[in-house]
Write a protein that holds these residues in place. Structure first.
Motif, PDB file in Angstrom:
ATOM      1  N   ARG A   1       3.055  -5.664  -4.793  1.00 27.51           N
ATOM      2  CA  ARG A   1       1.757  -5.223  -5.321  1.00 27.51           C
ATOM      3  C   ARG A   1       0.633  -5.636  -4.375  1.00 27.51           C
ATOM      4  NH1 ARG A   1      -1.480  -2.092  -6.251  1.00 27.51           N
ATOM      5  NH2 ARG A   1      -3.193  -2.414  -7.701  1.00 27.51           N
ATOM      6  N   LEU A   2       0.754  -6.825  -3.781  1.00 30.06           N
ATOM      7  CA  LEU A   2      -0.229  -7.260  -2.797  1.00 30.06           C
ATOM      8  C   LEU A   2      -0.204  -6.345  -1.581  1.00 30.06           C
ATOM      9  CD1 LEU A   2      -2.318  -9.208  -1.654  1.00 30.06           C
ATOM     10  CD2 LEU A   2      -0.438 -10.737  -0.981  1.00 30.06           C
ATOM     11  N   ARG A   3       0.972  -5.943  -1.150  1.00 30.22           N
ATOM     12  CA  ARG A   3       1.088  -5.030  -0.018  1.00 30.22           C
ATOM     13  C   ARG A   3       0.371  -3.703  -0.322  1.00 30.22           C
ATOM     14  NH1 ARG A   3       5.232  -5.087   3.635  1.00 30.22           N
ATOM     15  NH2 ARG A   3       6.597  -6.139   2.139  1.00 30.22           N
ATOM     16  N   GLU A   4       0.633  -3.165  -1.525  1.00 32.41           N
ATOM     17  CA  GLU A   4       0.016  -1.889  -1.910  1.00 32.41           C
ATOM     18  C   GLU A   4      -1.509  -2.003  -1.981  1.00 32.41           C
ATOM     19  OE1 GLU A   4       1.826  -1.178  -5.656  1.00 32.41           O
ATOM     20  OE2 GLU A   4       3.821  -0.738  -4.808  1.00 32.41           O
ATOM     21  N   ALA A   5      -1.988  -3.085  -2.601  1.00 34.29           N
ATOM     22  CA  ALA A   5      -3.433  -3.261  -2.731  1.00 34.29           C
ATOM     23  C   ALA A   5      -4.083  -3.451  -1.370  1.00 34.29           C
ATOM     24  CB  ALA A   5      -3.721  -4.471  -3.628  1.00 34.29           C
ATOM     25  N   ALA A   6      -3.409  -4.146  -0.476  1.00 34.06           N
ATOM     26  CA  ALA A   6      -3.956  -4.376   0.859  1.00 34.06           C
ATOM     27  C   ALA A   6      -4.078  -3.073   1.636  1.00 34.06           C
ATOM     28  CB  ALA A   6      -3.082  -5.372   1.615  1.00 34.06           C
ATOM     29  N   HIS A   7      -3.065  -2.228   1.569  1.00 36.03           N
ATOM     30  CA  HIS A   7      -3.114  -0.953   2.290  1.00 36.03           C
ATOM     31  C   HIS A   7      -4.190  -0.032   1.721  1.00 36.03           C
ATOM     32  CE1 HIS A   7       0.254  -0.935   5.209  1.00 36.03           C
ATOM     33  NE2 HIS A   7       0.714  -1.920   4.445  1.00 36.03           N
ATOM     34  N   ALA A   8      -4.502  -0.212   0.446  1.00 36.09           N
ATOM     35  CA  ALA A   8      -5.525   0.632  -0.179  1.00 36.09           C
ATOM     36  C   ALA A   8      -6.934   0.077   0.015  1.00 36.09           C
ATOM     37  CB  ALA A   8      -5.235   0.769  -1.679  1.00 36.09           C
ATOM     38  N   GLU A   9      -7.048  -1.096   0.622  1.00 34.89           N
ATOM     39  CA  GLU A   9      -8.354  -1.736   0.793  1.00 34.89           C
ATOM     40  C   GLU A   9      -8.795  -1.644   2.264  1.00 34.89           C
ATOM     41  OE1 GLU A   9     -11.552  -2.805   0.884  1.00 34.89           O
ATOM     42  OE2 GLU A   9     -10.963  -3.271  -1.191  1.00 34.89           O
ATOM     43  N   PRO A  10      -9.695  -0.727   2.597  1.00 36.77           N
ATOM     44  CA  PRO A  10     -10.077  -0.522   4.004  1.00 36.77           C
ATOM     45  C   PRO A  10     -10.818  -1.690   4.636  1.00 36.77           C
ATOM     46  CG  PRO A  10     -11.475   0.760   2.545  1.00 36.77           C
ATOM     47  CD  PRO A  10     -10.381   0.214   1.693  1.00 36.77           C
ATOM     48  N   ARG A  11     -11.352  -2.602   3.829  1.00 38.12           N
ATOM     49  CA  ARG A  11     -12.074  -3.737   4.399  1.00 38.12           C
ATOM     50  C   ARG A  11     -11.142  -4.803   4.971  1.00 38.12           C
ATOM     51  NH1 ARG A  11     -15.634  -5.359  -0.667  1.00 38.12           N
ATOM     52  NH2 ARG A  11     -13.600  -4.874  -1.621  1.00 38.12           N
ATOM     53  N   LEU A  12      -9.866  -4.728   4.647  1.00 40.85           N
ATOM     54  CA  LEU A  12      -8.903  -5.698   5.164  1.00 40.85           C
ATOM     55  C   LEU A  12      -8.299  -5.216   6.472  1.00 40.85           C
ATOM     56  CD1 LEU A  12      -6.975  -6.827   1.953  1.00 40.85           C
ATOM     57  CD2 LEU A  12      -8.643  -8.142   3.260  1.00 40.85           C
ATOM     58  N   ASP A  13      -8.204  -6.133   7.431  1.00 40.23           N
ATOM     59  CA  ASP A  13      -7.569  -5.830   8.713  1.00 40.23           C
ATOM     60  C   ASP A  13      -6.112  -6.257   8.718  1.00 40.23           C
ATOM     61  OD1 ASP A  13      -6.930  -6.762  11.738  1.00 40.23           O
ATOM     62  OD2 ASP A  13      -8.363  -5.107  11.732  1.00 40.23           O
ATOM     63  N   GLY A  14      -5.804  -7.333   7.965  1.00 39.54           N
ATOM     64  CA  GLY A  14      -4.438  -7.821   7.927  1.00 39.54           C
ATOM     65  C   GLY A  14      -4.204  -8.740   6.748  1.00 39.54           C
ATOM     66  N   VAL A  15      -2.935  -8.858   6.341  1.00 43.54           N
ATOM     67  CA  VAL A  15      -2.519  -9.794   5.289  1.00 43.54           C
ATOM     68  C   VAL A  15      -1.219 -10.441   5.740  1.00 43.54           C
ATOM     69  CG1 VAL A  15      -1.732 -10.065   2.914  1.00 43.54           C
ATOM     70  CG2 VAL A  15      -3.633  -8.519   3.424  1.00 43.54           C
ATOM     71  N   LEU A  16      -1.201 -11.760   5.729  1.00 40.63           N
ATOM     72  CA  LEU A  16      -0.047 -12.526   6.189  1.00 40.63           C
ATOM     73  C   LEU A  16       0.401 -13.494   5.106  1.00 40.63           C
ATOM     74  CD1 LEU A  16       1.809 -13.349   8.623  1.00 40.63           C
ATOM     75  CD2 LEU A  16       0.108 -15.124   9.110  1.00 40.63           C
ATOM     76  N   LEU A  17       1.658 -13.394   4.697  1.00 45.08           N
ATOM     77  CA  LEU A  17       2.235 -14.342   3.749  1.00 45.08           C
ATOM     78  C   LEU A  17       2.724 -15.586   4.478  1.00 45.08           C
ATOM     79  CD1 LEU A  17       4.474 -12.077   1.499  1.00 45.08           C
ATOM     80  CD2 LEU A  17       2.300 -13.096   0.872  1.00 45.08           C
ATOM     81  N   TYR A  18       2.764 -16.714   3.767  1.00 44.98           N
ATOM     82  CA  TYR A  18       3.377 -17.919   4.289  1.00 44.98           C
ATOM     83  C   TYR A  18       4.000 -18.658   3.108  1.00 44.98           C
ATOM     84  CZ  TYR A  18      -0.719 -20.473   2.499  1.00 44.98           C
ATOM     85  OH  TYR A  18      -1.688 -21.002   1.686  1.00 44.98           O
ATOM     86  N   GLY A  19       4.639 -19.789   3.370  1.00 43.72           N
ATOM     87  CA  GLY A  19       5.215 -20.569   2.276  1.00 43.72           C
ATOM     88  C   GLY A  19       6.663 -20.228   1.979  1.00 43.72           C
ATOM     89  N   SER A  20       7.106 -20.604   0.782  1.00 47.60           N
ATOM     90  CA  SER A  20       8.527 -20.544   0.435  1.00 47.60           C
ATOM     91  C   SER A  20       9.110 -19.139   0.484  1.00 47.60           C
ATOM     92  CB  SER A  20       8.747 -21.166  -0.952  1.00 47.60           C
ATOM     93  OG  SER A  20       8.003 -20.475  -1.938  1.00 47.60           O
ATOM     94  N   TRP A  21       8.310 -18.120   0.129  1.00 47.84           N
ATOM     95  CA  TRP A  21       8.839 -16.748   0.139  1.00 47.84           C
ATOM     96  C   TRP A  21       9.240 -16.340   1.554  1.00 47.84           C
ATOM     97  CZ3 TRP A  21       7.920 -11.767   1.954  1.00 47.84           C
ATOM     98  CH2 TRP A  21       8.505 -10.721   1.226  1.00 47.84           C
ATOM     99  N   THR A  22       8.413 -16.703   2.529  1.00 51.71           N
ATOM    100  CA  THR A  22       8.708 -16.320   3.908  1.00 51.71           C
ATOM    101  C   THR A  22       9.846 -17.143   4.508  1.00 51.71           C
ATOM    102  OG1 THR A  22       7.033 -17.837   4.777  1.00 51.71           O
ATOM    103  CG2 THR A  22       6.331 -15.594   4.298  1.00 51.71           C
ATOM    104  N   LEU A  23      10.105 -18.336   3.933  1.00 54.25           N
ATOM    105  CA  LEU A  23      11.174 -19.197   4.427  1.00 54.25           C
ATOM    106  C   LEU A  23      12.508 -18.936   3.736  1.00 54.25           C
ATOM    107  CD1 LEU A  23       9.203 -22.565   4.615  1.00 54.25           C
ATOM    108  CD2 LEU A  23       9.978 -21.180   6.550  1.00 54.25           C
TER     109      LEU A  23
END
Length: 274
Positions: free
Chosen positions: A16-38
């Protein structure tokens, strides 16, 4: 194919964060970190991300309003570290760094040695310029702490803070000594222990997964440093703590040829024994 974990609720929130980010033109990038990425996420994990805002909108972007697009919020505030901390309606927690894309994205590669992204492409939910992908790829490999300088720093920290602990106890401030023991001394002890055991994957939060990362003997030494906030218990724990710190410091000195302030170490022991 979307990255999947044994935690469907977290996977859905990430998507859902991915979808919202792609729909938000003011964002240039979104990077996850933490346990999900590990690959360590479980039913109690939170969602953690950097939201990189394009320059014209960096001062006006409303992070809370954006995160509310993912799910209703029970709590949202800027925490002590300046991070947008939220609690969703299902009690999942989240931490979101809302930063200007410049220079925020350029700083990502400087995290090498403290942050690892084993699968950088999975951690990137949005990258309009390509810069975030390039920076995140520098974090793919695990870089352990440099042992000699790190051990020297940690042994010094342990001596300094344990001396303060002894002085605070001598003053009769049991609660303050209790806090020092558990929130200041213990993390440095665990980092030094991890360095010696070659188990530095959870370096930034050295108590994480302690039950599986360290041998039983070290876990027992750590347990002996914990105590209820009562004068006799804290004094006993402080003495156990310093004995373990000295043992770790001696082991580090033997391995990496460090010079320890032996007299100071004994004086701290004498203060704790008084």
């Amino acid at each position: 194919m979307p990255h999947r974990t044994p935690t469907p609720a977290l996977d859905r929130r990430v998507e859902r964060l991915r979808e919202a980010a792609h729909a938000e033109p003011r964002l240039d990038g979104v990077l996850l970190y933490g346990s999900w990425t590990l690959g360590e996420a479980d039913a109690y994990s939170d969602i953690e991300a950097y939201l990189y805002v394009r320059a014209p909108h960096a001062d006006t972007f409303d992070g809370r309003e954006f995160i509310e697009r993912l799910a209703p919020l029970k709590l949202a505030y800027t925490n002590m570290y300046g991070i947008l901390a939220v609690v969703f309606d299902d009690l999942m927690r989240g931490e979101f760094h809302v930063e200007a894309a410049d220079p925020g994205i350029d700083e990502v590669s400087s995290w090498r040695g403290t942050v690892q992204l084993p699968d950088p492409e999975a951690a990137i939910l949005l990258d309009r310029s390509g810069r975030l992908t390039e920076a995140a790829r520098t974090l793919a490999d695990f870089v352990p702490p440099e042992p000699v300088g790190t051990a020297r720093q940690l042994t010094a920290e342990l001596a300094n803070w344990t001396l303060m602990l002894a002085q605070v106890l001598a003053r009769g401030e049991t609660a303050r000594a209790h806090a020092l023991l558990h929130t200041v001394v213990a993390p440095s002890q665990l980092q030094l222990c991890r360095l010696l055991r070659g188990s530095t994957a959870h370096w930034l939060t050295p108590s994480r997964n302690l039950e599986h990362d360290l041998p039983a003997a070290d876990r027992a030494r750590y347990a002996a440093t914990t105590a209820a906030a009562e004068p006799a218990a804290v004094r006993a724990a402080a003495r156990h703590s310093w004995r373990w710190s000295r043992a770790l410091a001696t082991e580090a000195a033997d391995r990496w040829r460090l010079t320890l302030p032996v007299r100071l170490h004994q004086e701290i022991a004498d203060l704790l024994a008084a």
